[in-house]
Motif scaffolding. Sequence first.
Motif, PDB file in Angstrom:
ATOM      1  N   ALA A  60       0.831  -1.212   0.000  1.00 26.20           N
ATOM      2  CA  ALA A  60       0.000   0.000   0.000  1.00 26.20           C
ATOM      3  C   ALA A  60       0.865   1.260   0.000  1.00 26.20           C
ATOM      4  CB  ALA A  60      -0.925  -0.012   1.214  1.00 26.20           C
ATOM      5  N   ILE A  85      -5.407  -1.437   3.509  1.00 27.66           N
ATOM      6  CA  ILE A  85      -4.755  -0.771   2.372  1.00 27.66           C
ATOM      7  C   ILE A  85      -5.146   0.706   2.350  1.00 27.66           C
ATOM      8  CG2 ILE A  85      -4.704  -0.628  -0.156  1.00 27.66           C
ATOM      9  CD1 ILE A  85      -3.247  -3.069   0.507  1.00 27.66           C
ATOM     10  N   THR A  89      -2.715   4.518   2.097  1.00 28.73           N
ATOM     11  CA  THR A  89      -2.548   5.256   0.838  1.00 28.73           C
ATOM     12  C   THR A  89      -3.785   6.108   0.606  1.00 28.73           C
ATOM     13  OG1 THR A  89      -2.304   5.058  -1.564  1.00 28.73           O
ATOM     14  CG2 THR A  89      -3.466   3.275  -0.483  1.00 28.73           C
TER      15      THR A  89
END
Length: 167
Positions: A60, A85, A89
């Motif tokens: 990620a 994840i 990000t």
Amino acid sequence: MTKKKNSLAPQGICVGILGGSRSDLPILQKAVDQLLSLGIASELRVLSAHRTPDQTIQYAKEAESRGLEIIIAGAGGAAHLAGVIAAQTHLPIIGIPMPSEHLKGLDSLLSVVQMPRGIPVATVAIGNAVNAALLATAILALKYPEIRKKLLHFRAQQTESILKEGP
Ligand code: RP5
């Protein structure tokens, strides 16, 4: 203002597709195939929020610098992959709740969709990898005219084939 065209992405890999287990691969392959039919290459990997936590976080964190623009993550049961994840990000994350043996994916659906305010995951229907691919395509279509053209063609064809079938 003229829009800057980026003709690289349709050929390069800009969508990452993750599954929490190898058992998720047959469903996730449908996303790969749908994207490919629209000219979008993707990479498919097995990574688990629970079984490979360090590698999942690393994936990620590196996603944007590797050129990925969207990540599709499918997991079942206590399905934390998409959320983990998303926490690492700011790229758009699309979660696919996978069908599960005992609760038929309802557990997965609630795990994927019930994200806390501030860290969103766009969740598609249980097992609907095709819609995950189409949503990723719609996001990419905002930036890439070639993808937009292919998506509009796909939608028009879909409409035509339904109408052709008759009542
Ligand atoms: C999740 O548990 C996976 O995403 C999969 O959908 C589910 C079952 O995994 P396996 O027991 O088949 O490895 O982590």
